[in-house]
Each structure stands twice: as C-alpha cells, then as structure tokens.
Design a protein around this motif. Structure first.
Motif, PDB file in Angstrom:
ATOM      1  N   GLN A  19       0.850  -1.184   0.000  1.00  0.00           N
ATOM      2  CA  GLN A  19       0.000   0.000   0.000  1.00  0.00           C
ATOM      3  C   GLN A  19       0.888   1.237   0.000  1.00  0.00           C
ATOM      4  OE1 GLN A  19      -1.654   1.241   3.620  1.00  0.00           O
ATOM      5  NE2 GLN A  19      -3.407   2.270   2.734  1.00  0.00           N
ATOM      6  N   GLY A  20       0.367   2.340  -0.438  1.00  0.00           N
ATOM      7  CA  GLY A  20       1.118   3.582  -0.384  1.00  0.00           C
ATOM      8  C   GLY A  20       1.891   3.863  -1.655  1.00  0.00           C
ATOM      9  N   ALA A  21       2.664   4.904  -1.628  1.00  0.00           N
ATOM     10  CA  ALA A  21       3.400   5.384  -2.797  1.00  0.00           C
ATOM     11  C   ALA A  21       4.783   4.745  -2.858  1.00  0.00           C
ATOM     12  CB  ALA A  21       3.498   6.904  -2.753  1.00  0.00           C
ATOM     13  N   PHE A  22       4.817   3.428  -2.972  1.00  0.00           N
ATOM     14  CA  PHE A  22       6.096   2.725  -2.945  1.00  0.00           C
ATOM     15  C   PHE A  22       6.929   2.954  -4.198  1.00  0.00           C
ATOM     16  CE2 PHE A  22       2.800  -0.240  -4.254  1.00  0.00           C
ATOM     17  CZ  PHE A  22       3.308  -0.766  -5.436  1.00  0.00           C
ATOM     18  N   ILE A  23       6.299   3.180  -5.340  1.00  0.00           N
ATOM     19  CA  ILE A  23       7.043   3.369  -6.588  1.00  0.00           C
ATOM     20  C   ILE A  23       7.916   4.620  -6.515  1.00  0.00           C
ATOM     21  CG2 ILE A  23       6.809   3.867  -9.064  1.00  0.00           C
ATOM     22  CD1 ILE A  23       4.380   1.978  -9.037  1.00  0.00           C
ATOM     23  N   GLU A  24       7.408   5.668  -5.914  1.00  0.00           N
ATOM     24  CA  GLU A  24       8.189   6.894  -5.774  1.00  0.00           C
ATOM     25  C   GLU A  24       9.448   6.651  -4.943  1.00  0.00           C
ATOM     26  OE1 GLU A  24       4.946   6.639  -5.576  1.00  0.00           O
ATOM     27  OE2 GLU A  24       4.090   8.201  -6.848  1.00  0.00           O
ATOM     28  N   HIS A  25       9.321   5.842  -3.904  1.00  0.00           N
ATOM     29  CA  HIS A  25      10.484   5.506  -3.072  1.00  0.00           C
ATOM     30  C   HIS A  25      11.510   4.721  -3.885  1.00  0.00           C
ATOM     31  CE1 HIS A  25       8.878   6.961   0.735  1.00  0.00           C
ATOM     32  NE2 HIS A  25       7.712   6.454   0.370  1.00  0.00           N
ATOM     33  N   GLU A  26      11.031   3.764  -4.667  1.00  0.00           N
ATOM     34  CA  GLU A  26      11.935   2.959  -5.490  1.00  0.00           C
ATOM     35  C   GLU A  26      12.688   3.829  -6.490  1.00  0.00           C
ATOM     36  OE1 GLU A  26       9.879  -0.322  -7.297  1.00  0.00           O
ATOM     37  OE2 GLU A  26       8.985  -0.917  -5.391  1.00  0.00           O
ATOM     38  N   LYS A  27      11.982   4.754  -7.119  1.00  0.00           N
ATOM     39  CA  LYS A  27      12.627   5.637  -8.101  1.00  0.00           C
ATOM     40  C   LYS A  27      13.726   6.471  -7.440  1.00  0.00           C
ATOM     41  CE  LYS A  27       8.723   6.102 -11.265  1.00  0.00           C
ATOM     42  NZ  LYS A  27       7.689   7.027 -11.783  1.00  0.00           N
ATOM     43  N   LYS A  28      13.443   7.023  -6.286  1.00  0.00           N
ATOM     44  CA  LYS A  28      14.425   7.863  -5.585  1.00  0.00           C
ATOM     45  C   LYS A  28      15.632   7.040  -5.145  1.00  0.00           C
ATOM     46  CE  LYS A  28      14.833  11.939  -4.147  1.00  0.00           C
ATOM     47  NZ  LYS A  28      15.391  12.985  -4.991  1.00  0.00           N
ATOM     48  N   LEU A  29      15.371   5.878  -4.585  1.00  0.00           N
ATOM     49  CA  LEU A  29      16.472   5.013  -4.155  1.00  0.00           C
ATOM     50  C   LEU A  29      17.319   4.575  -5.343  1.00  0.00           C
ATOM     51  CD1 LEU A  29      14.509   2.931  -1.528  1.00  0.00           C
ATOM     52  CD2 LEU A  29      16.466   4.404  -1.040  1.00  0.00           C
ATOM     53  N   GLY A  30      16.667   4.244  -6.450  1.00  0.00           N
ATOM     54  CA  GLY A  30      17.394   3.867  -7.659  1.00  0.00           C
ATOM     55  C   GLY A  30      18.280   4.997  -8.156  1.00  0.00           C
ATOM     56  N   ALA A  31      17.754   6.229  -8.104  1.00  0.00           N
ATOM     57  CA  ALA A  31      18.532   7.402  -8.526  1.00  0.00           C
ATOM     58  C   ALA A  31      19.748   7.608  -7.633  1.00  0.00           C
ATOM     59  CB  ALA A  31      17.651   8.650  -8.513  1.00  0.00           C
ATOM     60  N   LEU A  32      19.660   7.144  -6.397  1.00  0.00           N
ATOM     61  CA  LEU A  32      20.775   7.254  -5.455  1.00  0.00           C
ATOM     62  C   LEU A  32      21.739   6.079  -5.562  1.00  0.00           C
ATOM     63  CD1 LEU A  32      18.772   8.519  -2.359  1.00  0.00           C
ATOM     64  CD2 LEU A  32      20.366   9.853  -3.772  1.00  0.00           C
ATOM     65  N   GLY A  33      21.437   5.138  -6.457  1.00  0.00           N
ATOM     66  CA  GLY A  33      22.332   4.009  -6.696  1.00  0.00           C
ATOM     67  C   GLY A  33      22.018   2.749  -5.914  1.00  0.00           C
ATOM     68  N   ALA A  34      20.904   2.732  -5.211  1.00  0.00           N
ATOM     69  CA  ALA A  34      20.544   1.536  -4.431  1.00  0.00           C
ATOM     70  C   ALA A  34      19.794   0.542  -5.308  1.00  0.00           C
ATOM     71  CB  ALA A  34      19.676   1.926  -3.244  1.00  0.00           C
ATOM     72  N   GLU A  35      20.016  -0.721  -5.047  1.00  0.00           N
ATOM     73  CA  GLU A  35      19.245  -1.786  -5.686  1.00  0.00           C
ATOM     74  C   GLU A  35      17.987  -1.990  -4.845  1.00  0.00           C
ATOM     75  OE1 GLU A  35      19.535  -6.612  -6.393  1.00  0.00           O
ATOM     76  OE2 GLU A  35      21.326  -5.510  -5.796  1.00  0.00           O
ATOM     77  N   CYS A  36      16.831  -1.965  -5.477  1.00  0.00           N
ATOM     78  CA  CYS A  36      15.562  -2.089  -4.749  1.00  0.00           C
ATOM     79  C   CYS A  36      14.777  -3.302  -5.220  1.00  0.00           C
ATOM     80  CB  CYS A  36      14.681  -0.865  -4.977  1.00  0.00           C
ATOM     81  SG  CYS A  36      15.388   0.664  -4.423  1.00  0.00           S
ATOM     82  N   PHE A  37      13.986  -3.825  -4.325  1.00  0.00           N
ATOM     83  CA  PHE A  37      13.009  -4.831  -4.711  1.00  0.00           C
ATOM     84  C   PHE A  37      11.791  -4.665  -3.821  1.00  0.00           C
ATOM     85  CE2 PHE A  37      15.083  -6.917  -1.228  1.00  0.00           C
ATOM     86  CZ  PHE A  37      14.145  -7.762  -0.669  1.00  0.00           C
ATOM     87  N   GLU A  38      10.668  -5.166  -4.305  1.00  0.00           N
ATOM     88  CA  GLU A  38       9.399  -4.989  -3.602  1.00  0.00           C
ATOM     89  C   GLU A  38       9.081  -6.184  -2.711  1.00  0.00           C
ATOM     90  OE1 GLU A  38       6.513  -4.295  -6.667  1.00  0.00           O
ATOM     91  OE2 GLU A  38       7.410  -2.369  -7.216  1.00  0.00           O
ATOM     92  N   LEU A  39       8.630  -5.890  -1.502  1.00  0.00           N
ATOM     93  CA  LEU A  39       8.098  -6.922  -0.610  1.00  0.00           C
ATOM     94  C   LEU A  39       6.594  -6.967  -0.846  1.00  0.00           C
ATOM     95  CD1 LEU A  39       9.868  -6.156   2.799  1.00  0.00           C
ATOM     96  CD2 LEU A  39      10.399  -7.973   1.187  1.00  0.00           C
ATOM     97  N   ARG A  40       6.132  -8.015  -1.508  1.00  0.00           N
ATOM     98  CA  ARG A  40       4.711  -8.179  -1.823  1.00  0.00           C
ATOM     99  C   ARG A  40       4.119  -9.457  -1.234  1.00  0.00           C
ATOM    100  NH1 ARG A  40       2.297  -5.284  -5.694  1.00  0.00           N
ATOM    101  NH2 ARG A  40       3.538  -3.797  -6.850  1.00  0.00           N
ATOM    102  N   GLN A  41       4.985 -10.452  -1.040  1.00  0.00           N
ATOM    103  CA  GLN A  41       4.546 -11.752  -0.560  1.00  0.00           C
ATOM    104  C   GLN A  41       5.487 -12.229   0.541  1.00  0.00           C
ATOM    105  OE1 GLN A  41       3.909 -14.616  -3.797  1.00  0.00           O
ATOM    106  NE2 GLN A  41       4.797 -13.088  -5.151  1.00  0.00           N
TER     107      GLN A  41
END
Length: 81
Positions: free
Chosen positions: A9-31
């Motif tokens: 829930q929430g605006a998780f995509i925006e967080h992923e984009k920002k973290l990616g721009a900072l060079g972090a590898e991201c993945f989603e916790l969905r299950q």
C-alpha cells in the motif's frame, strides 16, 4: 546496497525511483516469500498503518517481518537479513 520496499500500500514506486537514482538496488516486498531475500534496509512507505497491518497479516508477512526487525534491533548487524 539492497533495499526492500514494502509494496502492499502507499506510494512505494516513488520511493523505489528515488532510491534507484541514489544508486541503491531495490526490490518490492509483496509476498511472504519475498522476506527470504536478503536486504540491507527497509522502506515502509506512508499510508494508513491500520490498513498496512491488516494487509501484512492477511499476507502472512506481519510476524516474520516483526521477527526480522526485532532481531536486527537487538544485534550489532548492519544488514537486515
């Protein structure tokens, strides 16, 4: 650095984009199985906490996530998992 982003829930995509721009590898916790992936940090996007708690319980993720965070809080580890 590998960052898990809670994506129930929430605006998780925006967080992923920002973290990616900072060079972090991201993945989603969905299950629940996503909690088995090692990660160095965790982002809990804003949203209604009551709803997030309900969704985490329905997805059987709440207790596992709570245990992971509790272990890290009590240890000297820098990594979540």
């Amino acid at each position: 650095m590998k960052i898990a982003v809670l994506a129930v829930q929430g605006a998780f995509i925006e967080h992923e984009k920002k973290l990616g721009a900072l060079g972090a590898e991201c993945f989603e916790l969905r299950q629940k199985k996503d909690l088995d992936i090692g990660f160095d940090g965790l982002v809990l996007p804003g949203g209604e906490s009551t709803v997030q708690g309900k969704l985490l319980r329905e997805l059987e993720m709440f207790d596992t996530l709570k245990e992971i965070l509790h272990k890290v809080a009590k240890s000297d580890r820098k990594s979540v998992v």
